[in-house]
Design a protein around this motif. Structure first.
Motif, PDB file in Angstrom:
ATOM      1  N   GLN A  66      37.173  11.508 -65.037  1.00 32.56           N
ATOM      2  CA  GLN A  66      38.028  12.345 -63.777  1.00 32.56           C
ATOM      3  C   GLN A  66      38.410  13.338 -64.342  1.00 32.56           C
ATOM      4  O   GLN A  66      38.607  14.771 -63.438  1.00 32.56           O
ATOM      5  CB  GLN A  66      39.217  11.366 -62.933  1.00 32.56           C
ATOM      6  CG  GLN A  66      38.661  10.270 -62.315  1.00 32.56           C
ATOM      7  CD  GLN A  66      37.861  10.026 -60.959  1.00 32.56           C
ATOM      8  OE1 GLN A  66      38.531  11.505 -60.553  1.00 32.56           O
ATOM      9  NE2 GLN A  66      36.889   8.998 -61.152  1.00 32.56           N
ATOM     10  N   GLY A  67      38.822  14.076 -65.415  1.00 31.02           N
ATOM     11  CA  GLY A  67      39.411  14.669 -65.375  1.00 31.02           C
ATOM     12  C   GLY A  67      38.453  16.450 -65.842  1.00 31.02           C
ATOM     13  O   GLY A  67      38.219  17.563 -65.243  1.00 31.02           O
ATOM     14  N   SER A  68      36.782  15.159 -66.549  1.00 26.10           N
ATOM     15  CA  SER A  68      35.794  16.258 -66.262  1.00 26.10           C
ATOM     16  C   SER A  68      35.382  16.519 -64.451  1.00 26.10           C
ATOM     17  O   SER A  68      34.926  17.924 -64.846  1.00 26.10           O
ATOM     18  CB  SER A  68      34.247  15.589 -66.985  1.00 26.10           C
ATOM     19  OG  SER A  68      33.464  16.365 -67.396  1.00 26.10           O
ATOM     20  N   LEU A  69      36.143  15.280 -63.589  1.00 27.47           N
ATOM     21  CA  LEU A  69      35.064  16.097 -62.873  1.00 27.47           C
ATOM     22  C   LEU A  69      35.413  17.517 -62.697  1.00 27.47           C
ATOM     23  O   LEU A  69      35.337  17.816 -60.953  1.00 27.47           O
ATOM     24  CB  LEU A  69      35.450  15.199 -61.613  1.00 27.47           C
ATOM     25  CG  LEU A  69      33.919  13.821 -61.666  1.00 27.47           C
ATOM     26  CD1 LEU A  69      34.650  12.955 -60.804  1.00 27.47           C
ATOM     27  CD2 LEU A  69      32.841  14.680 -61.385  1.00 27.47           C
ATOM     28  N   ALA A  75      35.795  25.209 -62.709  1.00 22.49           N
ATOM     29  CA  ALA A  75      34.415  26.320 -63.005  1.00 22.49           C
ATOM     30  C   ALA A  75      33.845  26.669 -61.889  1.00 22.49           C
ATOM     31  O   ALA A  75      33.622  28.131 -61.606  1.00 22.49           O
ATOM     32  CB  ALA A  75      33.986  25.464 -63.662  1.00 22.49           C
ATOM     33  N   ILE A  76      33.212  25.540 -60.843  1.00 18.78           N
ATOM     34  CA  ILE A  76      32.371  26.098 -60.339  1.00 18.78           C
ATOM     35  C   ILE A  76      33.409  27.103 -58.883  1.00 18.78           C
ATOM     36  O   ILE A  76      32.703  27.682 -58.169  1.00 18.78           O
ATOM     37  CB  ILE A  76      31.979  25.043 -59.432  1.00 18.78           C
ATOM     38  CG1 ILE A  76      31.401  24.665 -60.023  1.00 18.78           C
ATOM     39  CG2 ILE A  76      31.144  24.874 -58.173  1.00 18.78           C
ATOM     40  CD1 ILE A  76      30.498  23.034 -59.845  1.00 18.78           C
ATOM     41  N   GLU A  77      34.683  26.422 -58.479  1.00 19.25           N
ATOM     42  CA  GLU A  77      35.244  27.190 -57.291  1.00 19.25           C
ATOM     43  C   GLU A  77      35.613  28.922 -57.828  1.00 19.25           C
ATOM     44  O   GLU A  77      35.174  29.701 -57.764  1.00 19.25           O
ATOM     45  CB  GLU A  77      36.712  27.099 -57.269  1.00 19.25           C
ATOM     46  CG  GLU A  77      37.549  27.645 -56.869  1.00 19.25           C
ATOM     47  CD  GLU A  77      38.762  26.889 -56.550  1.00 19.25           C
ATOM     48  OE1 GLU A  77      40.254  27.162 -56.804  1.00 19.25           O
ATOM     49  OE2 GLU A  77      38.578  25.116 -56.326  1.00 19.25           O
ATOM     50  N   THR A  81      33.597  32.130 -56.541  1.00 16.35           N
ATOM     51  CA  THR A  81      35.337  33.711 -55.765  1.00 16.35           C
ATOM     52  C   THR A  81      34.347  34.431 -56.707  1.00 16.35           C
ATOM     53  O   THR A  81      34.966  35.529 -56.012  1.00 16.35           O
ATOM     54  CB  THR A  81      36.568  32.798 -56.183  1.00 16.35           C
ATOM     55  OG1 THR A  81      37.468  31.720 -55.973  1.00 16.35           O
ATOM     56  CG2 THR A  81      37.766  34.020 -56.005  1.00 16.35           C
ATOM     57  N   ASN A  82      34.173  34.873 -57.748  1.00 15.83           N
ATOM     58  CA  ASN A  82      33.431  36.010 -58.305  1.00 15.83           C
ATOM     59  C   ASN A  82      32.203  36.134 -58.096  1.00 15.83           C
ATOM     60  O   ASN A  82      32.358  37.215 -57.519  1.00 15.83           O
ATOM     61  CB  ASN A  82      33.212  35.259 -60.175  1.00 15.83           C
ATOM     62  CG  ASN A  82      34.546  35.558 -60.950  1.00 15.83           C
ATOM     63  OD1 ASN A  82      35.939  35.358 -60.846  1.00 15.83           O
ATOM     64  ND2 ASN A  82      34.161  34.690 -61.974  1.00 15.83           N
ATOM     65  N   ALA A  83      31.798  35.548 -57.405  1.00 14.56           N
ATOM     66  CA  ALA A  83      30.407  35.324 -56.809  1.00 14.56           C
ATOM     67  C   ALA A  83      30.810  36.959 -55.495  1.00 14.56           C
ATOM     68  O   ALA A  83      30.090  37.388 -55.340  1.00 14.56           O
ATOM     69  CB  ALA A  83      29.262  34.716 -56.430  1.00 14.56           C
ATOM     70  N   GLU A  84      32.103  35.853 -55.069  1.00  8.71           N
ATOM     71  CA  GLU A  84      31.826  36.354 -53.238  1.00  8.71           C
ATOM     72  C   GLU A  84      32.137  37.667 -53.579  1.00  8.71           C
ATOM     73  O   GLU A  84      31.986  38.706 -52.792  1.00  8.71           O
ATOM     74  CB  GLU A  84      32.817  35.358 -52.691  1.00  8.71           C
ATOM     75  CG  GLU A  84      32.347  33.956 -52.332  1.00  8.71           C
ATOM     76  CD  GLU A  84      33.251  33.034 -52.071  1.00  8.71           C
ATOM     77  OE1 GLU A  84      34.159  33.015 -51.398  1.00  8.71           O
ATOM     78  OE2 GLU A  84      32.514  32.343 -51.132  1.00  8.71           O
ATOM     79  N   MET A 124      42.647  26.857 -65.968  1.00  9.58           N
ATOM     80  CA  MET A 124      41.585  26.454 -66.814  1.00  9.58           C
ATOM     81  C   MET A 124      42.171  25.791 -67.426  1.00  9.58           C
ATOM     82  O   MET A 124      42.465  24.343 -68.377  1.00  9.58           O
ATOM     83  CB  MET A 124      40.546  26.863 -66.906  1.00  9.58           C
ATOM     84  CG  MET A 124      39.055  27.527 -66.138  1.00  9.58           C
ATOM     85  SD  MET A 124      38.779  25.675 -65.501  1.00  9.58           S
ATOM     86  CE  MET A 124      37.106  25.209 -66.525  1.00  9.58           C
ATOM     87  N   GLN A 125      43.223  27.101 -68.738  1.00  5.91           N
ATOM     88  CA  GLN A 125      43.833  26.019 -69.678  1.00  5.91           C
ATOM     89  C   GLN A 125      44.928  24.848 -69.202  1.00  5.91           C
ATOM     90  O   GLN A 125      44.920  23.857 -69.614  1.00  5.91           O
ATOM     91  CB  GLN A 125      44.751  27.176 -70.415  1.00  5.91           C
ATOM     92  CG  GLN A 125      45.819  26.964 -71.595  1.00  5.91           C
ATOM     93  CD  GLN A 125      46.318  27.760 -72.406  1.00  5.91           C
ATOM     94  OE1 GLN A 125      46.595  28.654 -71.585  1.00  5.91           O
ATOM     95  NE2 GLN A 125      46.336  27.555 -73.639  1.00  5.91           N
TER      96      GLN A 125
END
Length: 151
Positions: A66-69, A75-77, A81-84, A124-125
């Motif tokens: 669950q933590g990995s998910l 990270a995907i979010e 955001t960075n791409a947008e 993330m931390q």
């Protein structure tokens, strides 16, 4: 007169040990019974401990999954955001009327990217620490339970 006793004959068990052979058999049976009971109790405790350890491991693995998910989603979010923001920046750059305006836009964009990267790293931390705590919790609880039983 000759002695009719056989010098090589075994003395009877009763006179040798001062105990009746029937009592010895009963004592041996009682000791065997007690040993079996203790073995069953030890096996029960061992099985219980193994079951608890298995449950703790299963729970740890589930928490890790669950933590990995959660970390992957975060990270995907961040990448989305960075791409947008990158595409929005390119659109703005296309409307620049002067080189000074391009420099101003680029400076603001880089500043915003650095701030956002710092915020994302902090998130993330924090999430990683939370996931680690959740992942270790079942093992810590099992250890605490085992320690309390031992005392």
């Amino acid at each position: 007169m000759s002695d009719t006793r056989d010098p090589f004959a075994m003395p009877n068990a009763q006179s040798m040990m001062g105990m009746d052979p029937n009592q010895m058999t009963e004592t041996f049976r009682a000791m065997t019974q007690k040993s079996m009971e203790q073995s069953k109790e030890a096996y029960g405790r061992m099985k219980s401990a193994a079951d608890e350890a298995t449950r703790a491991l299963e729970s740890t693995m589930e928490n890790a999954h669950q933590g990995s998910l959660q970390l992957s989603k975060k990270a995907i979010e961040a990448m989305r955001t960075n791409a947008e923001l990158g595409f929005q920046h390119l659109d703005k750059m296309m409307s620049a009327k002067s080189f000074a305006e391009v420099i101003e836009m680029q400076t603001a964009y880089v500043r915003k990217q650095v701030e956002m990267a710092t915020d994302q790293a902090k998130e993330m931390q924090t999430l990683t620490q939370s996931v680690a705590q959740d992942m270790l919790k079942p093992g810590r609880e099992a250890f605490q339970k085992a320690t309390n039983k031992a005392v």
